[in-house]
Design a protein around this motif. Structure first.
Motif, short mmCIF file in Angstrom:
data_model
loop_
_atom_site.label_atom_id
_atom_site.label_comp_id
_atom_site.label_asym_id
_atom_site.label_seq_id
_atom_site.Cartn_x
_atom_site.Cartn_y
_atom_site.Cartn_z
N VAL A 212 0.84 -1.20 0.00
CA VAL A 212 0.00 0.00 0.00
C VAL A 212 0.88 1.25 0.00
O VAL A 212 0.63 2.21 -0.74
N GLY A 213 1.92 1.24 0.83
CA GLY A 213 2.82 2.38 0.89
C GLY A 213 3.56 2.61 -0.41
O GLY A 213 3.72 3.76 -0.86
N ILE A 214 4.02 1.52 -1.04
CA ILE A 214 4.72 1.65 -2.32
C ILE A 214 3.78 2.20 -3.39
O ILE A 214 4.16 3.08 -4.18
N SER A 215 2.55 1.69 -3.43
CA SER A 215 1.59 2.16 -4.42
C SER A 215 1.24 3.62 -4.20
O SER A 215 1.14 4.40 -5.16
N LEU A 216 1.06 4.01 -2.94
CA LEU A 216 0.68 5.38 -2.64
C LEU A 216 1.83 6.35 -2.96
O LEU A 216 1.64 7.35 -3.68
N ALA A 217 3.02 6.06 -2.45
CA ALA A 217 4.15 6.95 -2.69
C ALA A 217 4.55 6.94 -4.17
O ALA A 217 4.81 8.00 -4.76
N GLY A 218 4.57 5.74 -4.75
CA GLY A 218 4.95 5.64 -6.16
C GLY A 218 3.97 6.34 -7.06
O GLY A 218 4.36 7.01 -8.03
N GLY A 219 2.68 6.22 -6.77
CA GLY A 219 1.67 6.88 -7.58
C GLY A 219 1.81 8.39 -7.54
O GLY A 219 1.75 9.07 -8.57
N LEU A 220 2.01 8.93 -6.34
CA LEU A 220 2.17 10.37 -6.20
C LEU A 220 3.39 10.88 -6.96
O LEU A 220 3.33 11.89 -7.68
N VAL A 221 4.51 10.19 -6.79
CA VAL A 221 5.75 10.63 -7.44
C VAL A 221 5.65 10.52 -8.95
O VAL A 221 5.99 11.45 -9.69
N LEU A 222 5.16 9.37 -9.44
CA LEU A 222 5.09 9.16 -10.88
C LEU A 222 4.09 10.09 -11.54
O LEU A 222 4.32 10.56 -12.67
N ALA A 223 2.99 10.38 -10.85
CA ALA A 223 1.98 11.26 -11.43
C ALA A 223 2.54 12.65 -11.70
O ALA A 223 2.09 13.34 -12.63
N TRP A 224 3.51 13.07 -10.91
CA TRP A 224 4.15 14.37 -11.13
C TRP A 224 5.35 14.24 -12.05
O TRP A 224 5.58 15.09 -12.92
N ALA A 225 6.13 13.18 -11.90
CA ALA A 225 7.41 13.07 -12.59
C ALA A 225 7.27 12.81 -14.08
O ALA A 225 7.99 13.39 -14.90
N VAL A 226 6.33 11.94 -14.48
CA VAL A 226 6.20 11.60 -15.90
C VAL A 226 5.78 12.82 -16.72
O VAL A 226 6.36 13.13 -17.76
N GLY A 227 4.76 13.52 -16.24
CA GLY A 227 4.33 14.73 -16.93
C GLY A 227 5.41 15.79 -16.98
O GLY A 227 5.58 16.48 -17.99
N ALA A 228 6.16 15.92 -15.88
CA ALA A 228 7.24 16.91 -15.84
C ALA A 228 8.35 16.56 -16.82
O ALA A 228 8.92 17.45 -17.48
#
Length: 260
Positions: A212-228
């Motif tokens: 759950v922690g990996i999915s939550l943290a990973g989702g937040l980071v990737l959602a910003w990083a890929v678009g950036a």
């Protein structure tokens, strides 16, 4: 709704009409009779569509497991079904984006991305995305359904972030409609949906704190990083890069989930 005044954009329709528009735009699913869709302001509801798609695919995966289908085979079928239900909309964008990024001349990238013919780099991107998704999903022995739903919600929330944060590069493109009717607070719906999903996941399966922690943290980071990253390479976004954002967030989050 009152008509727009000169120089103003038309007011957004109600959420139910916009939800119908988002279903028609982002999927091949039909609407119920009498449902009148509108397309102004559908982007913030993309994570809701992702939630529905993820739940449907998770249900198919569970049903195939009950029939005794091997993990790798049903993983491939579930990923393929996801492409079919969305009409390949996001995957096509990822392929066009890969072709554009392969061009050395930055001035030609948008023209290459607008070409309907897929090049070698686009094909390779599609193979990588589908292959990584299938293999990563097959590696998940527990929490498969939760991770699948989370990936589809985070991917579409990342698209909303890209729409809100970065300039749109094609004034006449389909994606211009999303930005025109976006409000500053619209990104909150997707992240609230994702947080609620992870809270429910942890409540139902308290022992899965790590995934759950990996999915939550990973989702937040990737959602910003890929678009950036795409914005840095292209100087903005197009409808194609919105699709690429969805696909790569989903792919990378599924791969990240295998660490748990």
């Amino acid at each position: 709704m009152p008509p727009a005044r000169p120089g103003e954009t038309s007011p957004r329709p109600g959420w139910f009409a916009r939800l119908g528009g988002s279903i028609l735009f982002y999927t091949k699913l039909p609407l119920l009779p009498g449902w009148q869709p509108r397309f102004e302001g559908i982007a913030p509801l993309a994570p809701v569509v992702g939630l529905g798609l993820g739940l449907g695919l998770a249900a198919v995966d569970w049903a195939l497991a009950q029939l005794g289908m091997p993990t790798l085979t049903r993983s491939a079928l579930v990923i393929g079904l996801g492409v079919w239900v969305t009409g390949g909309l996001h995957l096509d964008g990822a392929m066009d984006t890969a072709d554009g990024l392969a061009v050395m001349d930055p001035q030609r990238r948008l023209a290459v991305m607008a070409d309907s013919h897929s090049g070698a780099f686009g094909v390779m991107a599609a193979i990588a995305i589908l292959g990584l998704k299938t293999l990563a999903l097959a590696e998940l022995t527990s929490g498969r359904g939760w991770v699948l739903v989370a990936a589809m919600v985070w991917g579409r929330w990342g698209q909303v972030v890209a729409i809100a944060r970065y300039p749109y590069l094609r004034a006449g493109g389909k994606g211009a409609l999303h930005r025109e009717h976006l409000r500053p607070q619209d990104w909150l719906l997707g992240v609230a949906l994702a947080l609620g999903l992870h809270g429910l996941w942890l409540g139902r399966q308290p022992g899965q704190i790590l995934p759950v922690g990996i999915s939550l943290a990973g989702g937040l980071v990737l959602a910003w990083a890929v678009g950036a990253w795409l914005n840095r390479r292209l100087g903005g976004h197009t409808g194609d890069t919105y699709g690429a954002t969805v696909e790569w967030i989903e792919t990378l989050l599924l791969c990240l989930a295998t660490l748990a």
